[in-house]
Design an enzyme around this catalytic site. Structure first.
Site, PDB file in Angstrom:
ATOM      1  N   GLY A  15       0.831  -1.198   0.000  1.00  0.00           N
ATOM      2  CA  GLY A  15       0.000   0.000   0.000  1.00  0.00           C
ATOM      3  C   GLY A  15       0.864   1.247   0.000  1.00  0.00           C
ATOM      4  N   LEU A  16       0.213   2.371  -0.216  1.00  0.00           N
ATOM      5  CA  LEU A  16       0.908   3.658  -0.257  1.00  0.00           C
ATOM      6  C   LEU A  16       1.606   3.970   1.061  1.00  0.00           C
ATOM      7  CD1 LEU A  16      -1.893   5.840  -1.935  1.00  0.00           C
ATOM      8  CD2 LEU A  16       0.250   5.101  -3.017  1.00  0.00           C
ATOM      9  N   SER A  17       2.604   4.810   0.998  1.00  0.00           N
ATOM     10  CA  SER A  17       3.199   5.361   2.211  1.00  0.00           C
ATOM     11  C   SER A  17       2.104   6.085   2.988  1.00  0.00           C
ATOM     12  CB  SER A  17       4.320   6.341   1.831  1.00  0.00           C
ATOM     13  OG  SER A  17       4.874   6.924   2.984  1.00  0.00           O
ATOM     14  N   GLY A  18       1.983   5.795   4.256  1.00  0.00           N
ATOM     15  CA  GLY A  18       0.954   6.444   5.066  1.00  0.00           C
ATOM     16  C   GLY A  18      -0.382   5.718   5.087  1.00  0.00           C
ATOM     17  N   ALA A  19      -0.486   4.597   4.378  1.00  0.00           N
ATOM     18  CA  ALA A  19      -1.765   3.876   4.343  1.00  0.00           C
ATOM     19  C   ALA A  19      -2.031   3.128   5.644  1.00  0.00           C
ATOM     20  CB  ALA A  19      -1.792   2.906   3.159  1.00  0.00           C
ATOM     21  N   GLY A  20      -0.981   2.881   6.420  1.00  0.00           N
ATOM     22  CA  GLY A  20      -1.170   2.204   7.702  1.00  0.00           C
ATOM     23  C   GLY A  20      -0.530   0.831   7.777  1.00  0.00           C
ATOM     24  N   LYS A  21       0.426   0.539   6.882  1.00  0.00           N
ATOM     25  CA  LYS A  21       1.072  -0.775   6.873  1.00  0.00           C
ATOM     26  C   LYS A  21       1.807  -1.060   8.184  1.00  0.00           C
ATOM     27  CE  LYS A  21       3.573   0.081   3.223  1.00  0.00           C
ATOM     28  NZ  LYS A  21       3.108   1.480   3.044  1.00  0.00           N
ATOM     29  N   THR A  22       2.620  -0.111   8.611  1.00  0.00           N
ATOM     30  CA  THR A  22       3.424  -0.325   9.813  1.00  0.00           C
ATOM     31  C   THR A  22       2.535  -0.538  11.038  1.00  0.00           C
ATOM     32  OG1 THR A  22       5.223   1.010   8.898  1.00  0.00           O
ATOM     33  CG2 THR A  22       5.234   0.654  11.279  1.00  0.00           C
ATOM     34  N   SER A  39       5.862  -1.874  -2.028  1.00  0.00           N
ATOM     35  CA  SER A  39       5.827  -2.847  -3.141  1.00  0.00           C
ATOM     36  C   SER A  39       4.802  -2.451  -4.201  1.00  0.00           C
ATOM     37  CB  SER A  39       5.572  -4.267  -2.614  1.00  0.00           C
ATOM     38  OG  SER A  39       4.605  -4.331  -1.593  1.00  0.00           O
TER      39      SER A  39
END
Lengths: 198, 198
Positions: free
Chosen positions: A33-40, A107
């Site tokens: 997902g995009l940077s800032g989407a909440g992956k971390t 990715s």
């Protein structure tokens, strides 16, 4: 180690005699997902829940991997692909040895994600961490969108580099529309449906 | 997977309820030595024996790692060190998740081997696969010594690049003086002394 050696799987004979216990199945939870989407955030919540259940868990975070495995690679398509390929290689090694690997990496390219999926096989679970660009940009946790808009960062995914959304992810989490608990529950539900004790 | 889910560690409650079974201890068997000293042969024999006992095993071979994780790195000291550092990173991930990792890499520099040892800790087992240069050169399985002597390869360990032998390896196998079975038995003996069911 003593516990492990003396506590036989059948409760009778020591594992010393029986060899190693059966390997639990592994999995690769691939958060894209995009940077800032909440992956971390989702990766950390998943890690905590799985650890609480006693699972062997590793988080492979895109940024950390770039320090340890892919130093020197940039953000061209070729370098991004090589970065993802290496993360996939390590994730495969871990998953086939019984670990639950959580990959947290933008990715952005579909083809390389599918290449990794083909290599890892059934344990590969694609999780699309989805929030609209406007939402991610308004969050701008690391201040990167601002820099990208100002032209200080080139080739930033979503701004001047493409993000190719998954077509058939195993799970999609709309982090702009649901709580972290709800996103977490979606992934856990998928894991339960595959027999994992979460 | 069904077997694993239903067969509880205590023989009574299903693992589904209990979470994951206890993680068996991992190990990193680090085989260092000159090209031609017998690292690959010993690594393969170890892998086979450990697999026969049901252990989760991975062999990280220097040459294969250079294709998957360290493409682009050369054979300067800095690049060799980075190569070893990355192998160490992956070995650590695997070992702490219960796998037995067999590293087979010349790894000629003492300082970086010790750095990896410090990072991995107790699971790190250094195995010095030792044969005199003359023996390795006379074997010359891959024809590399001939090329190095002819100047076609530069920076070849043992010819025009140093090999720093381990000072206190956990195991030393003199492959010019003992059979493969004897070398294998040395390593297995060390593993047994640490409680591994081999």
């Amino acid at each position: 180690m003593a516990d492990w050696i003396t506590a036989g799987a059948a409760g009778t004979e020591p594992i010393w005699e029986a060899g190693w216990p059966p390997l639990p199945p592994g999995a690769c939870l691939w958060l894209t997902g995009l940077s800032g989407a909440g992956k971390t955030t989702l990766a950390q919540a998943l890690m905590q829940r799985l650890r609480d259940r006693g699972a062997p868990v590793e988080v492979l975070d895109g940024d950390i991997i770039r320090q340890n495995l892919t130093k020197g690679l940039g953000f061209s398509k070729a370098d991004r692909d090589e970065n993802i390929r290496r993360i996939g290689f390590v994730a495969q090694l871990l998953a086939r040895n019984g670990a639950i690997v959580i990959v947290s990496a933008i990715s952005p390219y579909r083809e390389i994600r599918d290449e990794v999926r083909a290599k890892i096989g059934d344990p590969f679970i694609e999780i699309y961490v989805n929030a609209p660009l406007a939402t991610c940009e308004s969050r701008d946790v690391k201040g990167l969108y601002q820099k990208a808009r100002a032209g200080e960062i080139r080739g930033f995914t979503g701004i001047d580099d493409p993000y190719e959304a998954p077509l058939n992810p195993e799970v999609e989490c709309r982090t702009d529309q649901e709580t972290l608990e709800e996103s977490l529950e979606r992934v856990l539900g998928l894991l339960r449906s595959r027999g994992f004790p979460v």
